[in-house]
Scaffold this motif. Structure first.
Motif, PDB file in Angstrom:
ATOM      1  N   SER A   1      -0.503 -16.812  -0.204  1.00 47.78           N
ATOM      2  CA  SER A   1      -0.063 -16.005  -1.389  1.00 47.78           C
ATOM      3  C   SER A   1      -0.607 -14.545  -0.672  1.00 47.78           C
ATOM      4  O   SER A   1      -1.700 -14.442   0.210  1.00 47.78           O
ATOM      5  CB  SER A   1      -0.908 -16.180  -2.378  1.00 47.78           C
TER       6      SER A   1
ATOM      7  N   ALA B 133       2.068  -4.069   3.078  1.00 51.73           N
ATOM      8  CA  ALA B 133       2.317  -5.454   2.721  1.00 51.73           C
ATOM      9  C   ALA B 133       3.277  -5.907   3.743  1.00 51.73           C
ATOM     10  O   ALA B 133       3.130  -7.225   3.931  1.00 51.73           O
ATOM     11  CB  ALA B 133       3.209  -5.379   1.387  1.00 51.73           C
TER      12      ALA B 133
ATOM     13  N   CYS C 180       0.837 -12.354   1.661  1.00 49.27           N
ATOM     14  CA  CYS C 180       1.132 -12.324   2.862  1.00 49.27           C
ATOM     15  C   CYS C 180       2.287 -11.397   3.275  1.00 49.27           C
ATOM     16  O   CYS C 180       2.671 -11.100   4.333  1.00 49.27           O
ATOM     17  CB  CYS C 180       1.182 -13.781   3.673  1.00 49.27           C
TER      18      CYS C 180
HETATM   19  P1  ADP Z   1       3.541 -13.062  -1.306  1.00 48.58           P
HETATM   20  O1  ADP Z   1       4.712 -12.984  -1.703  1.00 48.58           O
HETATM   21  O2  ADP Z   1       3.455 -13.478   0.263  1.00 48.58           O
HETATM   22  O3  ADP Z   1       2.541 -13.812  -2.111  1.00 48.58           O
HETATM   23  P2  ADP Z   1       3.669  -9.916  -1.923  1.00 48.58           P
HETATM   24  O4  ADP Z   1       4.713  -9.681  -0.975  1.00 48.58           O
HETATM   25  O5  ADP Z   1       3.789 -10.273  -3.170  1.00 48.58           O
HETATM   26  O6  ADP Z   1       2.969 -11.625  -1.181  1.00 48.58           O
HETATM   27  O7  ADP Z   1       2.334  -9.129  -1.584  1.00 48.58           O
HETATM   28  C1  ADP Z   1       1.906  -8.637  -0.391  1.00 48.58           C
HETATM   29  C2  ADP Z   1       0.789  -7.762  -0.556  1.00 48.58           C
HETATM   30  O8  ADP Z   1       1.174  -6.660  -1.121  1.00 48.58           O
HETATM   31  C3  ADP Z   1      -0.398  -8.510  -1.153  1.00 48.58           C
HETATM   32  O9  ADP Z   1      -1.399  -7.780  -0.955  1.00 48.58           O
HETATM   33  C4  ADP Z   1       0.125  -7.854  -2.668  1.00 48.58           C
HETATM   34  O10 ADP Z   1      -1.209  -7.391  -3.502  1.00 48.58           O
HETATM   35  C5  ADP Z   1       0.554  -6.298  -2.327  1.00 48.58           C
HETATM   36  N1  ADP Z   1       1.382  -5.817  -3.532  1.00 48.58           N
HETATM   37  C6  ADP Z   1       2.560  -6.617  -3.869  1.00 48.58           C
HETATM   38  N2  ADP Z   1       3.351  -5.694  -4.930  1.00 48.58           N
HETATM   39  C7  ADP Z   1       2.575  -4.760  -5.002  1.00 48.58           C
HETATM   40  C8  ADP Z   1       2.629  -3.476  -5.817  1.00 48.58           C
HETATM   41  N3  ADP Z   1       3.944  -3.312  -6.519  1.00 48.58           N
HETATM   42  N4  ADP Z   1       1.830  -2.614  -5.637  1.00 48.58           N
HETATM   43  C9  ADP Z   1       0.919  -2.533  -4.905  1.00 48.58           C
HETATM   44  N5  ADP Z   1       0.570  -3.509  -4.007  1.00 48.58           N
HETATM   45  C10 ADP Z   1       1.421  -4.688  -4.031  1.00 48.58           C
END
Ligand code: ADP
Length: 624
Positions: A39, A19, A41
């Motif tokens: 979204s 992530a 990122c």
């Molecule tokens: P943003 O806030 O920029 O939309 P996130 O930080 O929420 O992005 O997510 C970054 C990446 O990590 C994405 O590919 C998301 O699917 C993944 N991700 C976020 N939370 C989790 C989690 N709890 N378990 C597995 N993957 C996650």
């Protein structure tokens, strides 16, 4: 009030999703930093790591100089305002704001004082005895902010706090939050996918994509000097026009020839853009040319070099008109922004010109900016590996034996490279013997509110270098000597794809092994608990086995595993170089750690062991 520092921060979720990768960033006390990107990122993940709601997989996070990786959220003096701010519906505004403080056993009088103060700042004083249902969306969002303010945190974290509000409220809340930041004089970290929010609120913006920081800069610099095609097109609406083009020279003039299918269009490139090229070798090469719709303007038909375009579609936005056009008799389309009062209709022919000073040039492969870079200089140089030096212009930089061990193996020869020197790393005085001196002449001075950006010409170097200096009256034509510490220089390959010096030395990846031929005539190679099989045509015995760093290939799907020659083990560290991640593993039989060239998505921070297919043909065996 607090400062934050991210040092090689990684977040890898279970299942191996990277992530956030190798985040390095400093947020100064009282800064308003916005993380922006599409979204997924990694923006929210970053914010949640600051809050302590998400464990940091690797690296260090500092608050006011102290590592806080293991500090619980409540001990971090940080509050977070979310997109979905859940207020308690049965409590008044006052009680909603008081709740957290009561839990923290803050004395009643103190609670009252803080709430009254916060209500005053947020314009909520008349509503303190109301319940949330009797408030508008904007007022409710302000209560959510108030709940954070009363806690008097050192850092405010805001995760898309405005995305549930309607467009009009969003605009007014944007300026309210900016004002709040000014009044509270606290560090704000704000996350949004909305470029307008980012550009209007942040004093510093961090643009992210796929967990990797693309650029950290002021809103103006991001807009005027986007570091790559992604940043260039993410910010700005309608987005920047991009064309495949070739840079050409004709006497003292320079052009870009834009091509699409069989159509061609030639546009002049301002000489200052050419002087700001990272290397003159781009002349004659295919590049990407970008120009924002507002940098194309309509002109009179008789004007020299006026380009006829046919308007396909018009969007009237009041103060401006966005025209989707096609250059006459070509397949080349472009978007132009015109003054809102202009009388134009679809199908009209108009004449336009490009603002040649404001074109953006990008490398075709890496999509990185190649001219007029505000944060970094890329200077072409030659690496002479055997002579242990790097040469550029009339200078020679010695490189240490230690550095040589960290250079990617395929660059251990005489080759062209690029040196990245941040524009803010130049000093007016030398501090150590190893500082490198740049003597040059000031050619262009760009003065802004915050700093002076000076372009300098150097003997034996055609294009200029950019230098950020503190405010001072620099005169064009003046001679200047500047110094850079060797440690501030990063080395890249010629195509700007990879850093070529890793953080750790490359080991020789060797160990001893036994080879035995089985009944089927196949060589069985054993070392420690591992076994590989293949037809190597080697006689039985003890061998020294050397694994070139590109002979192991990560496999993530069971069906792709090579049954006879694969290895499964856990890696312990990694370094991101651009297109490649270098993985490091400790295997019993190897004297040193093992270095593996992997893809950029690969990571050592997975819970499970990694499977690698082994390219047996690449392994070097020598009989012991
Ligand atoms: P943003 O806030 O920029 O939309 P996130 O930080 O929420 O992005 O997510 C970054 C990446 O990590 C994405 O590919 C998301 O699917 C993944 N991700 C976020 N939370 C989790 C989690 N709890 N378990 C597995 N993957 C996650």
């Amino acid at each position: 009030m607090a400062s934050l520092k991210f040092e090689h921060i990684y977040k890898v979720y279970d299942g191996g999703v990277k992530a956030v990768s190798d985040l390095n960033l400093t947020i100064d006390d009282n800064e308003f930093v916005v993380f922006v990107g599409p979204s997924g990122c990694g923006k929210s993940t970053t914010l949640r790591m600051i809050a302590g709601l998400e464990e940091i997989t690797s690296g260090n996070l500092y608050i006011d100089g102290k590592v806080v990786n293991d500090l619980s959220p409540k001990d971090r003096d940080i509050t977070m305002v979310f997109q979905n701010y859940a207020l308690y519906p049965h409590m008044t505004v006052y009680d909603n704001m008081a709740f957290g403080l009561k839990m923290a056993k803050v004395p009643k009088e103190e609670i009252k004082k803080r709430i009254e103060n916060a209500a005053e700042i947020l314009g909520l004083t008349p509503y303190l005895s109301r319940k949330p249902t009797a408030l508008s969306g904007g007022q409710r969002q302000r209560v959510a902010l108030g709940r954070s303010i009363v806690r008097e945190p050192k850092v405010f974290l805001l995760d898309e706090p405005l995305s549930n509000l309607d467009a009009k409220l969003r605009v007014s809340m944007r300026s309210e939050i900016t004002k709040l930041h000014r009044r509270l004089q606290t560090t704000f970290v704000y996350v949004t996918h909305d470029q307008t929010e980012a550009m209007t609120m942040g004093t510093k913006i961090v643009v992210m994509k796929n967990g990797i920081v693309q650029q950290v800069d002021t809103p103006t610099n991001l807009y005027d000097h986007p570091a790559n095609v992604f940043v260039a097109t993410f910010l700005g609406s309608p987005q920047m026009n991009l064309f495949d083009a070739k840079l050409e020279q004709d006497g003292n003039d320079y052009y870009a020839v834009i091509t699409k299918n069989d159509s061609k269009f030639k546009t002049k490139i301002h000489i200052s853009t050419i002087h700001q090229l990272i290397s003159y070798s781009y002349i004659g090469k295919d590049i990407i040319l970008g120009i924002r719709p507002e940098e194309i303007f309509d002109v009179d038909e008789n004007e020299e070099d006026a380009v006829p375009v046919i308007i396909d579609v018009i969007e009237k936005l009041g103060s401006e008109i966005v025209c989707y056009c096609q250059i006459e008799n070509t397949d080349i389309s472009l978007v132009v922004k015109l003054d809102g009062r202009k009388e134009v209709r679809e199908g009209d022919k108009i004449f336009v010109k490009f603002h040649t000073r404001h074109v953006h040039l990008f490398d075709k492969d890496s999509e990185k900016r190649i001219s007029g870079i505000s944060n970094d200089n890329y200077i072409k140089a030659t690496l002479n590996y055997d002579k242990s030096n790097i040469q550029f212009a009339d200078k020679t930089i010695e490189i240490s034996e230690e550095t040589k061990t960290k250079i990617l193996p395929e660059f251990r020869k005489d080759c062209h490279i690029l040196m990245k020197i941040p524009t803010n790393s130049f000093k007016l005085k030398s501090e150590t013997d190893t500082d490198i001196a740049f003597e040059g002449k000031i050619e262009i001075v760009e003065q802004s509110k915050e700093q002076t950006l000076v372009y300098i010409s150097m003997p034996h170097k055609k294009s200029y270098i950019g230098v950020k200096l503190h405010k001072h009256d620099y005169q064009e034509g003046e001679k200047i000597t500047l110094y850079v510490a060797l440690d501030d220089i990063t080395f890249y390959d010629e195509n700007l794809q990879n850093r070529i010096v890793s953080r750790y030395a490359f080991t020789d990846n060797s160990c001893s092994c036994k080879i035995k031929t089985n009944k089927k005539g196949v060589n069985e190679i054993s070392f420690g608990k591992f076994k590989l099989k293949g037809n190597l045509g080697l006689e039985d015995g003890e061998y020294k086995m050397t694994l070139p760093y590109d002979c192991l290939h990560t496999v993530n799907k069971r069906k792709d595993v090579n049954k006879t020659s694969h290895l499964k083990f856990k890696c312990v560290n990694e370094d991101e170089l651009g297109l490649n991640t270098i993985l490091y593993a400790n295997l019993d039989n190897f004297e040193n750690y093992l270095c593996i060239k992997a893809n950029k998505e690969d990571t050592c921070f997975k819970k499970t062991k990694q499977i690698f297919n082994v390219d047996l043909d690449k392994i070097i065996f020598s009989k012991l």
